[in-house]
Each structure stands twice: as structure tokens, then as C-alpha cells.
Scaffold this motif. Structure first.
Motif, PDB file in Angstrom:
ATOM      1  N   ASN A   7       0.822  -1.215   0.000  1.00  0.00           N
ATOM      2  CA  ASN A   7       0.000   0.000   0.000  1.00  0.00           C
ATOM      3  C   ASN A   7       0.856   1.264   0.000  1.00  0.00           C
ATOM      4  OD1 ASN A   7      -2.538  -1.444   0.209  1.00  0.00           O
ATOM      5  ND2 ASN A   7      -1.912  -1.926   2.306  1.00  0.00           N
ATOM      6  N   LEU A   8       2.037   1.176  -0.596  1.00  0.00           N
ATOM      7  CA  LEU A   8       2.962   2.311  -0.604  1.00  0.00           C
ATOM      8  C   LEU A   8       2.298   3.557  -1.180  1.00  0.00           C
ATOM      9  CD1 LEU A   8       5.838   3.494  -0.331  1.00  0.00           C
ATOM     10  CD2 LEU A   8       6.311   2.600  -2.624  1.00  0.00           C
ATOM     11  N   ASP A   9       2.425   4.654  -0.444  1.00  0.00           N
ATOM     12  CA  ASP A   9       1.859   5.942  -0.849  1.00  0.00           C
ATOM     13  C   ASP A   9       3.005   6.945  -0.953  1.00  0.00           C
ATOM     14  OD1 ASP A   9       0.562   8.360  -1.169  1.00  0.00           O
ATOM     15  OD2 ASP A   9      -0.903   8.021   0.435  1.00  0.00           O
ATOM     16  N   ILE A  10       3.330   7.334  -2.189  1.00  0.00           N
ATOM     17  CA  ILE A  10       4.423   8.296  -2.406  1.00  0.00           C
ATOM     18  C   ILE A  10       3.878   9.651  -2.850  1.00  0.00           C
ATOM     19  CG2 ILE A  10       6.255   6.619  -2.853  1.00  0.00           C
ATOM     20  CD1 ILE A  10       5.735   7.038  -5.881  1.00  0.00           C
ATOM     21  N   SER A  11       2.618   9.914  -2.539  1.00  0.00           N
ATOM     22  CA  SER A  11       2.001  11.154  -3.024  1.00  0.00           C
ATOM     23  C   SER A  11       2.626  12.401  -2.417  1.00  0.00           C
ATOM     24  CB  SER A  11       0.491  11.136  -2.765  1.00  0.00           C
ATOM     25  OG  SER A  11       0.209  11.006  -1.392  1.00  0.00           O
ATOM     26  N   ALA A  12       3.025  12.330  -1.164  1.00  0.00           N
ATOM     27  CA  ALA A  12       3.665  13.472  -0.492  1.00  0.00           C
ATOM     28  C   ALA A  12       4.891  12.934   0.231  1.00  0.00           C
ATOM     29  CB  ALA A  12       2.699  14.142   0.477  1.00  0.00           C
ATOM     30  N   TYR A  13       6.050  13.178  -0.351  1.00  0.00           N
ATOM     31  CA  TYR A  13       7.278  12.450   0.000  1.00  0.00           C
ATOM     32  C   TYR A  13       8.317  13.469   0.479  1.00  0.00           C
ATOM     33  CZ  TYR A  13      11.010   8.965  -1.233  1.00  0.00           C
ATOM     34  OH  TYR A  13      12.056   8.083  -1.236  1.00  0.00           O
ATOM     35  N   LEU A  14       8.733  13.317   1.721  1.00  0.00           N
ATOM     36  CA  LEU A  14       9.718  14.224   2.319  1.00  0.00           C
ATOM     37  C   LEU A  14      11.097  13.585   2.339  1.00  0.00           C
ATOM     38  CD1 LEU A  14      10.457  16.836   3.902  1.00  0.00           C
ATOM     39  CD2 LEU A  14       9.854  15.591   6.000  1.00  0.00           C
ATOM     40  N   PRO A 196      -0.466  21.886  -8.883  1.00  0.00           N
ATOM     41  CA  PRO A 196      -1.602  21.630  -9.778  1.00  0.00           C
ATOM     42  C   PRO A 196      -1.176  21.109 -11.144  1.00  0.00           C
ATOM     43  CG  PRO A 196      -1.957  23.665  -8.565  1.00  0.00           C
ATOM     44  CD  PRO A 196      -0.547  23.238  -8.285  1.00  0.00           C
ATOM     45  N   ALA A 197      -0.158  21.733 -11.744  1.00  0.00           N
ATOM     46  CA  ALA A 197       0.320  21.271 -13.055  1.00  0.00           C
ATOM     47  C   ALA A 197       0.986  19.907 -12.952  1.00  0.00           C
ATOM     48  CB  ALA A 197       1.291  22.294 -13.641  1.00  0.00           C
ATOM     49  N   LEU A 198       1.703  19.664 -11.865  1.00  0.00           N
ATOM     50  CA  LEU A 198       2.361  18.374 -11.674  1.00  0.00           C
ATOM     51  C   LEU A 198       1.330  17.257 -11.520  1.00  0.00           C
ATOM     52  CD1 LEU A 198       5.135  17.044 -11.438  1.00  0.00           C
ATOM     53  CD2 LEU A 198       5.032  17.432  -8.964  1.00  0.00           C
ATOM     54  N   LYS A 199       0.281  17.526 -10.767  1.00  0.00           N
ATOM     55  CA  LYS A 199      -0.765  16.520 -10.569  1.00  0.00           C
ATOM     56  C   LYS A 199      -1.420  16.152 -11.908  1.00  0.00           C
ATOM     57  CE  LYS A 199      -3.678  14.391  -7.520  1.00  0.00           C
ATOM     58  NZ  LYS A 199      -4.478  15.140  -6.546  1.00  0.00           N
ATOM     59  N   LYS A 200      -1.595  17.134 -12.777  1.00  0.00           N
ATOM     60  CA  LYS A 200      -2.238  16.894 -14.078  1.00  0.00           C
ATOM     61  C   LYS A 200      -1.414  15.980 -14.973  1.00  0.00           C
ATOM     62  CE  LYS A 200      -4.914  21.172 -14.377  1.00  0.00           C
ATOM     63  NZ  LYS A 200      -4.969  22.535 -14.974  1.00  0.00           N
ATOM     64  N   THR A 201      -0.120  15.855 -14.725  1.00  0.00           N
ATOM     65  CA  THR A 201       0.712  14.976 -15.555  1.00  0.00           C
ATOM     66  C   THR A 201       0.390  13.504 -15.324  1.00  0.00           C
ATOM     67  OG1 THR A 201       2.531  14.728 -13.949  1.00  0.00           O
ATOM     68  CG2 THR A 201       2.620  16.635 -15.471  1.00  0.00           C
ATOM     69  N   GLY A 202      -0.221  13.198 -14.180  1.00  0.00           N
ATOM     70  CA  GLY A 202      -0.534  11.808 -13.866  1.00  0.00           C
ATOM     71  C   GLY A 202       0.509  11.102 -13.034  1.00  0.00           C
ATOM     72  N   VAL A 203       1.580  11.815 -12.640  1.00  0.00           N
ATOM     73  CA  VAL A 203       2.559  11.180 -11.748  1.00  0.00           C
ATOM     74  C   VAL A 203       1.908  10.927 -10.394  1.00  0.00           C
ATOM     75  CG1 VAL A 203       4.529  12.193 -12.944  1.00  0.00           C
ATOM     76  CG2 VAL A 203       3.584  13.354 -10.921  1.00  0.00           C
ATOM     77  N   ASP A 204       2.549  10.059  -9.617  1.00  0.00           N
ATOM     78  CA  ASP A 204       1.912   9.585  -8.387  1.00  0.00           C
ATOM     79  C   ASP A 204       2.183  10.450  -7.174  1.00  0.00           C
ATOM     80  OD1 ASP A 204       0.853   6.680  -9.171  1.00  0.00           O
ATOM     81  OD2 ASP A 204       2.733   7.090 -10.204  1.00  0.00           O
ATOM     82  N   GLY A 205       3.162  11.365  -7.282  1.00  0.00           N
ATOM     83  CA  GLY A 205       3.437  12.206  -6.130  1.00  0.00           C
ATOM     84  C   GLY A 205       4.577  13.165  -6.379  1.00  0.00           C
ATOM     85  N   PHE A 206       4.849  13.974  -5.354  1.00  0.00           N
ATOM     86  CA  PHE A 206       5.944  14.944  -5.397  1.00  0.00           C
ATOM     87  C   PHE A 206       6.869  14.683  -4.224  1.00  0.00           C
ATOM     88  CE2 PHE A 206       2.783  16.707  -2.561  1.00  0.00           C
ATOM     89  CZ  PHE A 206       3.516  17.285  -1.543  1.00  0.00           C
ATOM     90  N   PHE A 207       8.153  15.010  -4.402  1.00  0.00           N
ATOM     91  CA  PHE A 207       9.049  14.987  -3.248  1.00  0.00           C
ATOM     92  C   PHE A 207       9.703  16.347  -3.080  1.00  0.00           C
ATOM     93  CE2 PHE A 207      12.067  13.359  -6.520  1.00  0.00           C
ATOM     94  CZ  PHE A 207      13.205  14.115  -6.270  1.00  0.00           C
ATOM     95  N   VAL A 208       9.923  16.705  -1.820  1.00  0.00           N
ATOM     96  CA  VAL A 208      10.535  17.986  -1.483  1.00  0.00           C
ATOM     97  C   VAL A 208      11.591  17.785  -0.407  1.00  0.00           C
ATOM     98  CG1 VAL A 208       8.534  19.421  -2.082  1.00  0.00           C
ATOM     99  CG2 VAL A 208       8.747  18.502   0.242  1.00  0.00           C
TER     100      VAL A 208
END
Length: 232
Positions: A7-14, A196-208
Motif C-alpha cells: 500500500n505504498l503511498d508516495i504522493s507526499a514524500y519528504l 496543480p500542473a504536476l498533478k495533471k501529468t498523472g505522476v503519483d506524487g511529489f518529493f521535497v
């Protein structure tokens, strides 16, 4: 396969290490980030010793556990297979590893960490689309891609053969998301306004890294990033 790997969730990755926090406690920043919705944490440091890395893993695992999220928020270590194994030997819950193209091969990580562990891999910059289309993903759970922008936290990220930084366009990331057989997380100077633009690409998450770890108010920054991603 473990529940957290399944159930790995990489949507918000620190991604965080002591060099990113402006002398603030890593565990405390992880705690506020997870409290505000971050779903994955990677301990990364090029300056910490192995023992310091193990201590950081302990602090981060404790922060996640105190929020009751040990079974849903993955804790990973960048590059250091030795640190993952040593931390586990000390009873610290580390869920896996993230490696780059020049780090320990993913099949070695899988062999030593087992089927219940998460293994992430940074996709190469110069041949990103071609690589992802043809890569053997049997041992890996997700790709890390980027940079979206040039970033001070990893100035050598995404250099071509002439030393010029290659950044990723949203069109490229849309193609990447459409062809990747496994989830993709994107970072590199990502800010709230990019989401918003990153989410529209269809990728599964962002890292910061610095957007939270170096923020004046990490809790507020975390909340803004997560809520913007979810609302996009």
C-alpha cells in the motif's frame, strides 16, 4: 509482501537530513510533516556518519510511531544499505531504501532487505523516457524523477555530459507517467505553485527537501503542500 510495501503511498514524500533543517531537529520536522499528511519519509545525508544516520532513523521512526502511522507512512534511507540493516538490527522500523543509478544495484538491495521491503530507484536523467520504457522493474517499487527545477539541495542532479542541468517539462512528465510500469514521484525545487500542473501529468506524487525542511514554519509549509496536491 508487507502491508506497507503493498500500500505504498508516495504522493507526499519528504526527503530530509541534518544539513537541510537550519539546525532544527530532524525528528520534529518529520513529525509535523507526517501530522499534516506527508505519506513517505526518506532520510538522506551526505555528511552524517553511519551511527548518526542510525540515530536519525530512530528519531524519524519514533516520530511516525507517535502519530500511529508506522503501518501507513514508509520510512526509507537514501543509498545506505548498511544503515538500513544496522538500524533494523537495533529494532528500528525502517521500511526500505532509495538508490540512484550509481549506488548499490537494486537486486542487491532486494536480496538483503527481502520481499517485504520497499526499494525505490532514481531514474536516469539523460535517457529518462527510454530507460523507464525498457527497465526491469521486478525489484523496484517506484521511480524518482526530476529535477523539475534547478535545486540547491542537489546541485549535481540532472547534469548532461556538458554539465548543464536538465530539467523536466510537464509534457515529459505526462509521457513518463503514461509509460511507467510502476509509480513515479517527481522532485527538484518543487514548490506549492507547481503542484496543480504536476498533478495533471498523472505522476503519483511529489518529493521535497527544502520546501519543508528549510521552511520558516515546516508545519504550515507541509499543510499547504499536501492540501494543494489533494485539491488539484
Amino acid at each position: 509482501m508487507s502491508n506497507i510495501r503493498q500500500n505504498l503511498d508516495i504522493s507526499a514524500y519528504l526527503v530530509i537530513g541534518p544539513e537541510n533543517t537550519n539546525n532544527r531537529d530532524v525528528g520534529e520536522i518529520v513529525k509535523v510533516a507526517v501530522e499534516k499528511g506527508f505519506t513517505c519519509v526518506q532520510v538522506r545525508s551526505k555528511v552524517a556518519s553511519a551511527r548518526e544516520m542510525i540515530a536519525l532513523c530512530r528519531d524519524c521512526a519514533k516520530a511516525i510511531a507517535e502519530l500511529g502511522k508506522s503501518d501507513s507512512v514508509a520510512l526509507l534511507v537514501d543509498d545506505r544499505l548498511d544503515v538500513v540493516l544496522a538500524a533494523r538490527e537495533e529494532g528500528i522500523k525502517v521500511d526500505g531504501i532509495h538508490v540512484g543509478q550509481s549506488d548499490i544495484p537494486v537486486h542487491v538491495c532486494r536480496k538483503f532487505l527481502g520481499e517485504d521491503s520497499i526499494v525505490g530507484l532514481s531514474a536516469p536523467t539523460t535517457s529518462l523516457i527510454e530507460y523507464v520504457q525498457s527497465a526491469d522493474v521486478s525489484d523496484i517499487d517506484y521511480f524518482g524523477a526530476g529535477p523539475l527545477h534547478e535545486t540547491a539541495t542537489k546541485p549535481d542532479c540532472g547534469l548532461d555530459e556538458n554539465g548543464v542541468v536538465i530539467t523536466r517539462s510537464f509534457d515529459e512528465l505526462t509521457k513518463l507517467a503514461s509509460i511507467s510500469p510502476i509509480p513515479v514521484v517527481v522532485g527538484g525545487g518543487v514548490k506549492t505553485r507547481d503542484l496543480p500542473a504536476l498533478k495533471k501529468t498523472g505522476v503519483d506524487g511529489f518529493f521535497v527537501v527544502s520546501a519543508v525542511a528549510s521552511a520558516d514554519d515546516p508545519k504550515k509549509a507541509s499543510e499547504e503542500l499536501v492540501s494543494t496536491w489533494l485539491a488539484s
